[in-house]
Design an enzyme around this catalytic site. Structure first.
Site: not given
Ligand SMILES: [Zn+2]
Length: 371
Positions: A308, A188, A94, A215, A265, A92
């Site tokens: 890799c 929160q 915020g 929070g 996230d 948002s």
């Molecule tokens: Zn890798």
């Protein structure tokens, strides 16, 4: 059964599920790479797809100021603008406003006035305005405007943040959205049992498509964070996805999944890459370390990522030391793959009822590497 979310397997408190969005299904638990300014730094959307990215996160705050949601809408919305046709969740804004404390001019029951981090110009966010921005961006999942105070603020300030977060959630719930756009509420209350439970009850009562724990992971002690997650995640409605905002280190990911979190996230994999470090089963490798100067091995023998399968640690170290862009890109690809695979494997373990064994083996490997 909820139309947008189905729990497909349970293992203790942990869940595997499917979240349906306008741009496709998201198998959960899901890690969301962060595309702050409409890009996951240095990584092409085609590469994100190949890494197995189920959903991306975009930052409303940054996109609002640069280049602006009107321009993005004019060019077909955020998906088309950034060339990613998978699901997108937008925050948002915020969190950015309230973590850039020095830029806040005033907070009242209507919204928050602050100075843009880009040019210092006065700006204002209200529940209705961030709903409008996210509608223009056209994300699959929009988030409510909330107040995330810093860790260890006085309890009166925390209580005020909880009160306004509910007030704003109620208004944003009624605001127009993009077609098919889901809306998640945010609870929160930090680690305060009474305030957190109150916030969860108030937010869950509004009928959102999913719920986030905001929070947390903002500087409190980690043991307390996991302890809070344990009861808070399970206090959220079981038939909707649960999103822990801001965790992405390998150990933390496993801890929150075990406690019933479905989505999370973090910028950690890409930010770590830009400091020259790789997330591996041998712990974090700092490629600047002289011990890699003649190391012909890949970062991880079993990792199928481009770094890799094609390059040695010695070459990656050379790129990092010379600040070559390819080095940052390759480490970003590898670190994203590491956290995405860890999450996908945790999901498979939940489906097979062996998350506890998977987690203890993974944590054991990571800990022995660190020792
Ligand atoms: Zn890798």
């Amino acid at each position: 059964m909820s139309e947008t979310y189905t729990v497909t397997a349970k293992d203790g408190a942990a869940r595997a599920g499917l979240l349906r969005t306008t741009h496709g299904e998201v198998p959960t638990p899901a890690f969301m790479p962060v595309g702050t300014k409409g890009t996951v730094k240095t990584v092409d959307p085609e590469e994100l797809r190949a890494l197995g990215t189920p959903i991306l996160l975009g930052n409303t705050y940054h996109l609002h100021f640069r280049p602006g949601e009107d321009l993005i809408a004019e060019l077909g919305g955020l998906h088309r603008f950034m060339g990613w046709d998978g699901p997108i969740l937008t925050d948002s804004g915020g969190f950015q406003v309230f973590s850039l404390r020095d830029t806040i001019v005033a907070v009242d029951d209507d919204g928050v006035t602050f100075r843009s981090v880009y040019d210092g110009a006065a700006a204002r966010f209200t529940p209705e305005s961030v709903a409008g921005i996210q509608a223009a961006l056209g994300s699959d999942i929009a988030m409510c405007l909330d107040i995330c105070p810093p860790a260890d603020v006085p309890r009166t300030e925390l209580a005020e943040a909880v009160r306004r977060t509910t007030l704003w959630a109620r208004r944003q719930h009624e605001a127009p959205r993009a077609e098919g756009q889901l809306l998640f509420g945010i609870a929160q209350g930090a680690s305060d049992s009474e305030l957190r439970r109150r916030s969860i009850a108030e937010i869950a009562g509004l009928g959102f498509d999913g719920h986030a724990l905001g929070g947390l992971a903002i500087g409190e002690e980690r043991g307390l964070m996991f302890e809070t997650t344990e009861w808070a995640a399970n206090a959220l409605p079981a038939d909707k996805p649960r999103y822990f905002m801001g965790i992405g280190d390998p150990e933390g990911v496993l801890e929150v999944i075990e406690r019933g979190v479905d989505m999370f996230d973090c910028v950690l994999p890409t930010r770590t890459a830009r400091t020259g470090s790789a997330l591996t089963w041998e712990g974090r490798l700092n490629l600047r370390n002289a011990r890699f100067v003649r190391d012909p091995r890949p970062l991880d023998e079993r990792c199928p990522c481009p770094a890799c399968t094609r390059f040695s640690r010695a070459y990656l170290r050379h790129l990092i030391n010379q600040e070559e862009l390819l080095g940052l890109r390759l480490l970003s690809l590898h670190n994203l793959r590491f956290v995405l695979d860890l999450t996908a494997n945790a999901r498979a373990a939940i489906e097979e009822g062996r998350l506890a064994a998977y987690k203890s083996e993974a944590l054991g490997r990571l800990a022995s590497a660190a020792a």
